[in-house]
Design a protein around this motif. Structure first.
Motif, short mmCIF file in Angstrom:
data_model
loop_
_atom_site.label_atom_id
_atom_site.label_comp_id
_atom_site.label_asym_id
_atom_site.label_seq_id
_atom_site.Cartn_x
_atom_site.Cartn_y
_atom_site.Cartn_z
N PRO A 171 -8.73 74.11 6.41
CA PRO A 171 -8.74 74.63 5.04
C PRO A 171 -9.67 75.82 4.88
CG PRO A 171 -9.85 72.50 5.16
CD PRO A 171 -9.21 72.73 6.49
N ARG A 172 -9.36 76.67 3.93
CA ARG A 172 -10.14 77.88 3.71
C ARG A 172 -11.48 77.56 3.03
NH1 ARG A 172 -5.29 81.28 1.09
NH2 ARG A 172 -5.01 79.24 0.13
N THR A 198 -4.51 74.44 1.73
CA THR A 198 -3.68 75.17 2.70
C THR A 198 -4.50 75.51 3.95
OG1 THR A 198 -2.55 76.16 0.81
CG2 THR A 198 -2.14 77.15 2.96
N PRO A 199 -4.07 75.09 5.12
CA PRO A 199 -4.87 75.30 6.36
C PRO A 199 -4.72 76.71 6.90
CG PRO A 199 -2.88 74.10 6.90
CD PRO A 199 -2.85 74.33 5.40
N TRP A 200 -5.19 77.67 6.16
CA TRP A 200 -5.03 79.07 6.55
C TRP A 200 -6.33 79.71 7.01
CZ3 TRP A 200 -1.06 81.65 2.65
CH2 TRP A 200 0.23 81.20 2.98
N ARG A 201 -7.29 78.89 7.42
CA ARG A 201 -8.50 79.41 8.06
C ARG A 201 -8.34 79.17 9.56
NH1 ARG A 201 -13.87 76.37 8.92
NH2 ARG A 201 -15.38 77.99 9.38
N PHE A 202 -8.65 80.17 10.35
CA PHE A 202 -8.46 80.08 11.79
C PHE A 202 -9.74 80.50 12.49
CE2 PHE A 202 -4.52 81.14 9.62
CZ PHE A 202 -3.66 80.14 10.05
N TRP A 203 -10.08 79.79 13.57
CA TRP A 203 -11.31 80.17 14.27
C TRP A 203 -11.22 79.77 15.75
CZ3 TRP A 203 -10.75 75.98 11.13
CH2 TRP A 203 -11.15 74.73 11.61
N ILE A 204 -12.09 80.39 16.53
CA ILE A 204 -12.17 80.11 17.96
C ILE A 204 -13.17 78.98 18.17
CG2 ILE A 204 -12.74 81.06 20.24
CD1 ILE A 204 -12.02 83.82 19.17
#
Length: 208
Positions: A166-167, A176-182
């Motif tokens: 989640p953002r 909405t799972p629209w946060r992305f990270w390594i």
DNA sequence: CTCTGGATGATCT
DNA sequence: GATCATCCAGAGA
């Protein structure tokens, strides 16, 4: 390898497809280069209540309705700038918030842009700090990262795997799972849920 | 590490 | 007038 630039077609896709694909890419502005480790997608009018474009075009968000591959820089909380990259064709309003990254070049300049000493891993850990590290302000709103001038964005080295969730800090559409990270990246900012704030007492309630 | 509250002004209703 | 895609300092575990 990894030194080619991303072309405009790269950004001519929905933000939630572009955002994870931006991980590991390198944004360059002057002497400072940042390898992106955390991004967030924001959707088009009507579809994403967390997006600045949710209620349509305004003077502030107009760049998001322009062609893809341009910087959308906005001012918030009375003191911070945040940078996005515009997605989808002209006329549609969406983009990717650049939440965090690793300063891979220009460390001296990035450190010097802050009034206080911080660990290097914190220089671009968070969207407002990333903007400071890269020297982004009002005057950079609308600049083309796919054009001949600066800033520029390079292919870099995308990770084999990444995380999604989640953002951070949004008051609506947070599910909405629209946060992305390594993964295993010290430069990724800590997750924070939105905190509603009250600066004054609402009318109808008594003041202690 | 986590949690809390203040700073500060543009933006929109 | 309320809200805000944030950061920082301070307190506590």
């Amino acid at each position: 390898m990894g030194e080619r630039r991303l072309d405009r077609d790269f950004f001519d896709r929905p933000a939630h497809e572009v955002a994870p694909d931006l991980l590991g890419r390198v944004l360059v502005h002057g002497p400072v280069a940042v390898r992106l480790t955390e991004t967030e997608a924001y959707g088009s009018p009507g579809e994403d209540p967390a997006s600045h474009t949710y209620r349509g075009k305004t003077p502030r968000n107009s760049v998001m309705f322009g062609p893809p591959g341009h910087l959308y820089v906005y001012f918030t909380y009375g003191m911070h700038f945040c940078a996005n990259l515009v997605c989808l064709p002209e006329g549609t309003g969406s983009g990717v918030l650049l939440r965090a990254g690793e300063v891979v070049d220009g460390l001296t300049e990035a450190r010097g842009r802050r009034g206080d000493p911080v660990r290097d891993r914190d220089l671009a850990r968070g969207p407002a700090r990333l903007a400071v590290a890269l020297g982004f302000g009002r005057e950079h709103n609308g600049l083309d990262v796919c054009g001949p001038g600066e800033p520029q964005i390079f292919e870099g080295s995308p990770p084999a795997v990444f995380h999604a969730g989640p953002r951070t800090g949004v008051s609506t559409g947070a599910q909405t799972p629209w946060r992305f990270w390594i993964g295993n990246e010290p430069t990724v900012s800590p997750y924070r849920a939105h905190v509603p704030r009250r600066r004054s007492y609402p009318s109808g309630e008594s003041v202690p």
